[in-house]
Structures are given as structure tokens and as C-alpha cells.
Design a protein around this motif. Sequence first.
Motif, short mmCIF file in Angstrom:
data_model
loop_
_atom_site.label_atom_id
_atom_site.label_comp_id
_atom_site.label_asym_id
_atom_site.label_seq_id
_atom_site.Cartn_x
_atom_site.Cartn_y
_atom_site.Cartn_z
N ILE A 29 0.77 -1.00 -0.29
CA ILE A 29 0.31 -0.02 -0.05
C ILE A 29 0.73 1.52 -0.14
CG2 ILE A 29 -0.19 0.41 2.36
CD1 ILE A 29 -3.02 1.54 -0.33
N SER A 30 2.12 1.32 0.64
CA SER A 30 3.18 2.29 0.96
C SER A 30 3.72 2.66 -1.00
CB SER A 30 4.08 1.98 1.65
OG SER A 30 3.82 2.09 2.77
N LYS A 31 3.62 1.80 -1.63
CA LYS A 31 3.72 2.05 -3.34
C LYS A 31 3.04 1.91 -4.17
CE LYS A 31 8.03 -1.56 -2.46
NZ LYS A 31 8.33 -3.60 -3.24
N GLU A 32 1.90 1.72 -3.78
CA GLU A 32 0.48 2.10 -4.33
C GLU A 32 0.49 3.83 -4.07
OE1 GLU A 32 -1.62 0.36 -6.64
OE2 GLU A 32 0.14 0.32 -6.79
N ILE A 33 0.56 4.07 -2.79
CA ILE A 33 0.13 5.54 -2.15
C ILE A 33 1.27 6.44 -3.51
CG2 ILE A 33 0.31 7.09 -0.57
CD1 ILE A 33 -0.78 4.56 1.03
N PHE A 34 2.55 6.08 -3.01
CA PHE A 34 3.61 6.57 -3.84
C PHE A 34 3.38 6.75 -5.36
CE2 PHE A 34 7.94 7.44 -5.90
CZ PHE A 34 8.32 7.42 -4.73
N ARG A 35 2.59 5.72 -6.12
CA ARG A 35 2.46 5.87 -7.60
C ARG A 35 1.42 6.51 -7.57
NH1 ARG A 35 -1.40 3.72 -10.32
NH2 ARG A 35 -2.20 2.87 -9.06
N VAL A 36 0.50 6.28 -6.97
CA VAL A 36 -0.80 8.02 -7.00
C VAL A 36 -0.65 9.69 -6.89
CG1 VAL A 36 -2.17 5.65 -7.23
CG2 VAL A 36 -1.97 6.74 -5.50
N LEU A 37 0.41 9.68 -6.39
CA LEU A 37 0.92 10.96 -6.01
C LEU A 37 1.78 12.13 -7.86
CD1 LEU A 37 1.86 10.67 -2.05
CD2 LEU A 37 0.05 12.00 -2.88
N SER A 38 0.79 12.60 -7.31
CA SER A 38 1.90 13.49 -7.58
C SER A 38 3.25 14.12 -7.12
CB SER A 38 1.22 15.12 -8.00
OG SER A 38 0.86 15.66 -7.03
N PHE A 39 4.16 14.30 -8.21
CA PHE A 39 5.37 14.82 -7.21
C PHE A 39 5.44 16.07 -6.68
CE2 PHE A 39 7.15 13.10 -11.72
CZ PHE A 39 7.52 12.03 -11.55
N GLU A 40 6.77 15.84 -5.50
CA GLU A 40 5.88 16.33 -4.23
C GLU A 40 5.05 16.64 -3.59
OE1 GLU A 40 8.98 18.20 -3.22
OE2 GLU A 40 10.22 18.01 -4.97
N GLY A 41 4.14 15.83 -3.50
CA GLY A 41 2.92 15.64 -2.98
C GLY A 41 2.94 14.90 -1.60
N ASN A 42 2.10 15.18 -1.17
CA ASN A 42 2.13 14.35 0.41
C ASN A 42 1.06 13.24 0.73
OD1 ASN A 42 2.35 18.00 1.27
ND2 ASN A 42 3.83 16.61 1.90
N PHE A 43 1.72 12.20 1.84
CA PHE A 43 0.97 11.91 2.20
C PHE A 43 0.65 11.59 3.55
CE2 PHE A 43 0.68 7.20 3.71
CZ PHE A 43 -0.66 6.90 4.09
#
Length: 260
Positions: free
Chosen positions: A131-145
Amino acid sequence: MKTGNQYYDEKHIEFLEKLWGDGYLSPGGCQEVNRLLSRIDLSNKSVLDIGCGSGGITTSLVTDYNAEQVIGIDVEDDVCAASIARVEKLGLKNKIKILKVEPGSLPFDDLSFDIVFSKDAIVHIADKEFISKEIFRVLSFEGNFVCSDWLRSHDEKPSVEMLHYLKLEDLGFDMASPLRYQAALQNAGFKDIIFNNRNKWYLDQARKEMLILSDKKRTEFEAISSKKYMNLTIKTWQAMIKVLETGEHCPHHIYCRKPQ
């Protein structure tokens, strides 16, 4: 506390909203969400809300935090129906979309969101690394989780007290340690990872909730459930307080950034 194949049916939703506020299915209600988001600017941002529940937070991301577009996702029919009804009632269909999804990959393109948010929902997802990799994938660059989640202090076999609590809770919790979360987020590519342990706060809150459930408003909660359900709920809170007292149950706020 599970009914059939659902963890959060209509009665459970009603019960938790009575405890934590209309539209809120996790501790602290809107006040804890405000604390979680105090360091994040959602203005004019696109947001993915993982585990939208009955929609109180999802709609608040627009009405209180000025998000431009929000997609809320969950895996159960009743919570999605409650969220959709809330969105429609508030006239926010042009800003918010609610989707029922299957467990697994997030059904979105790469770089789809400025912010990925979750409030006490990833505890239901066993594979923190995926799920960490999936969240990273769908985030834009400089996006925040940014998320709040229920963690435990270690990744060894849970204590007898923790196993007892999880059996009573029966909500499919799969709790991991801060160290495992840290590694999962780092390996996914996140930077500027911050953890804020909320154990002391929730221990105090859980004791207050216990008084409400067992004394001050027991009859009100019993009216929307049953005496048997309340007896089980009180035993569950007692068991939860024990593992909060030892620190093994340690809810956290988590923040990180996807670099350019």
C-alpha cells in the motif's frame, strides 16, 4: 463486532457516530482530524481519502479545508452508501466522488493526486509495503501522504493482552510497528517521514469513552444496539485500555513527501 461479511454495517456506523460525531467512525472526531491536518495545506488540491467511512471527513476536506477535488474510497457497501448520501445532502457531487473498491491496487493512474489522506483505515490493510508503494505511485511529485493509523510498538508476536483485545475487537485489524511503517515508506521512495505517537492522547480519550459507554450514556447506546452488544463493547474497551497503558497499542500521525 462484525455482522456477516461486513465490519461496518448501518448499526455499527450509527453506534460509532454517536460516540465520535456525525460522519466520524474513528477516535477524536473532527478535532483529531484538525490536529492531523494542522501542518498540511489542502487548498485547491486534489485528495484521495483511503477508507472514507461514512463521509464526515471526506466532505470536511472540501468544506473545512478547501480541497478542490476529493475521491473517497472504501470496501464496504454500507459505508459507501452513507458517504454518497452525505455528499448528495451537502450538494458536493461536483467536488467529491465516492467509490467502492476491491482490496488491492488503487484504481487510479500514476500521479493522480496532490494529497493522499487516511484516518485510521490502513490498519485494515495487511501489506503495508504494497500500500505504501501504491500511495507513492498515485501521488504527484512533491505530493504529501498524511495519515493517522493504529500501530503497535513492535512486530514480534503480539502479547497475550493484545491478542485478547484483537479477538474481542474483531474488525480485521493488522497492526504494524513504526519501524515497519518507516521501512515501507522509505522503500517506496518517500522522504521527510515524520511520526507522531498519539498513545498518551488516546489512552486519555479511551478512558473517557469507557465512562460514556459504561455509565453516562450506556442506555442511549444500548437503545441502538443491545445489552449483549454493550457488554461485549465494554469488555473490548477494557482490553484496549490495557494495551494502551503498556504502550503496545500506539496510534500515530504519519507524514511524508514524494520527492521530485
